[in-house]
Motif scaffolding. Structure first.
Motif, short mmCIF file in Angstrom:
data_model
loop_
_atom_site.label_atom_id
_atom_site.label_comp_id
_atom_site.label_asym_id
_atom_site.label_seq_id
_atom_site.Cartn_x
_atom_site.Cartn_y
_atom_site.Cartn_z
N ASN A 108 -23.59 -19.91 -60.27
CA ASN A 108 -23.30 -19.75 -58.85
C ASN A 108 -22.86 -18.32 -58.57
O ASN A 108 -22.17 -17.71 -59.38
N ALA A 109 -23.28 -17.80 -57.42
CA ALA A 109 -22.90 -16.45 -57.02
C ALA A 109 -21.37 -16.33 -56.98
O ALA A 109 -20.67 -17.25 -56.57
N HIS A 110 -20.88 -15.17 -57.40
CA HIS A 110 -19.44 -14.92 -57.45
C HIS A 110 -18.89 -14.67 -56.04
O HIS A 110 -19.57 -14.10 -55.19
N VAL A 111 -17.66 -15.11 -55.83
CA VAL A 111 -16.93 -14.75 -54.61
C VAL A 111 -15.57 -14.24 -55.05
O VAL A 111 -14.95 -14.79 -55.97
N GLY A 112 -15.13 -13.14 -54.43
CA GLY A 112 -13.86 -12.53 -54.83
C GLY A 112 -12.67 -13.24 -54.21
O GLY A 112 -12.78 -13.86 -53.15
N ALA A 113 -11.53 -13.12 -54.89
CA ALA A 113 -10.30 -13.74 -54.40
C ALA A 113 -9.95 -13.22 -53.00
O ALA A 113 -9.50 -13.96 -52.13
N GLU A 114 -10.21 -11.91 -52.78
CA GLU A 114 -9.88 -11.32 -51.46
C GLU A 114 -10.77 -11.92 -50.37
O GLU A 114 -10.38 -11.97 -49.20
N GLN A 115 -11.97 -12.39 -50.73
CA GLN A 115 -12.87 -12.96 -49.74
C GLN A 115 -12.44 -14.36 -49.29
O GLN A 115 -12.75 -14.79 -48.19
N VAL A 116 -11.73 -15.09 -50.16
CA VAL A 116 -11.28 -16.44 -49.78
C VAL A 116 -9.86 -16.43 -49.21
O VAL A 116 -9.42 -17.40 -48.61
N GLN A 117 -9.17 -15.30 -49.38
CA GLN A 117 -7.77 -15.24 -48.99
C GLN A 117 -7.55 -15.59 -47.52
O GLN A 117 -6.63 -16.32 -47.18
N SER A 118 -8.41 -15.08 -46.65
CA SER A 118 -8.23 -15.30 -45.21
C SER A 118 -8.59 -16.72 -44.78
O SER A 118 -8.25 -17.15 -43.69
N LEU A 119 -9.26 -17.47 -45.65
CA LEU A 119 -9.70 -18.82 -45.29
C LEU A 119 -8.59 -19.86 -45.43
O LEU A 119 -8.56 -20.84 -44.70
N PHE A 120 -7.70 -19.63 -46.40
CA PHE A 120 -6.72 -20.67 -46.74
C PHE A 120 -5.36 -20.37 -46.14
O PHE A 120 -4.95 -19.23 -46.02
#
Length: 200
Positions: A125-137
């Motif tokens: 699966n394509a990688h997603v960075g921690a900074e990219q999910v930070q604003s979602l949670f």
């Protein structure tokens, strides 16, 4: 059926380690989650901590001693992965289910990653960075899991970024043709199973 329970089972087995796997008399997801949650034992009654993430976090904290004797880094990471699982599933539910979550992720500029996770093609699966999910949670939810697992918040975001692609992938075994309703039902089933153990 989606593959969500398989992912949960794999993560739980990794968190428990090989020793407990071999003792596992009850098969399947229920047995494994039961044994993870059973690690709490007497401490469960003493700690009146609310919240699924919190309780799972303290469950996994109980495994800490054994993990340090094995491969501290790897096992600790596996514990965080299973600890953030309910957090990620609850987040998907808050978006109105799988389709809402996919739309939200695409709205955050993750369209190519989401398309890769949903696709049935081979490969990682394509990688997603921690900074990219930070604003979602929600920061408070992440903080709660961080406190319960005694891990830095950054580690929680790293764990979310590792688990999220797997969960989306496991919820879409037929790619775009996967029934979103079926996926949402499976999420609810896993959440019910975990919370059922917590109420015992």
């Amino acid at each position: 059926m989606t593959n969500l329970s398989n992912i949960v089972e794999i993560l739980a087995k990794q968190a428990l380690g090989a020793k407990q796997q071999s003792n596992q008399s009850q098969g399947g997801l229920g047995g494994i989650l039961g044994s993870v949650l059973g690690q709490l034992g007497a401490n469960n009654q003493q700690s009146a901590q609310g919240g699924l993430g919190g309780i799972l976090g303290s469950v996994l904290g109980q495994l800490g001693g054994q993990q340090q004797r094995t491969a501290a880094g790897a096992s600790g990471t596996q514990s965080l992965l299973i600890a953030v699982l309910p957090l990620v599933l609850a987040w998907i539910q808050k978006q109105g289910g799988l389709q809402g979550a996919l739309d939200k992720l695409k709205g955050q500029g993750l369209t190519s990653q989401v398309d890769d996770w949903v696709s049935t093609g081979p490969g990682e699966n394509a990688h997603v960075g921690a900074e990219q999910v930070q604003s979602l949670f929600d920061d408070a939810d992440v903080e709660q899991v961080a406190q319960q697992t005694q891990a830095p918040k950054q580690d929680i975001y790293n764990a979310i970024s590792a688990v999220l692609p797997q969960i989306i992938d496991s919820l879409t075994p037929q790619g775009e043709r996967t029934s979103k309703q079926e996926a949402n039902d499976d999420i609810q089933q896993v959440m019910n199973l975990v919370s059922g153990f917590l109420k015992r």
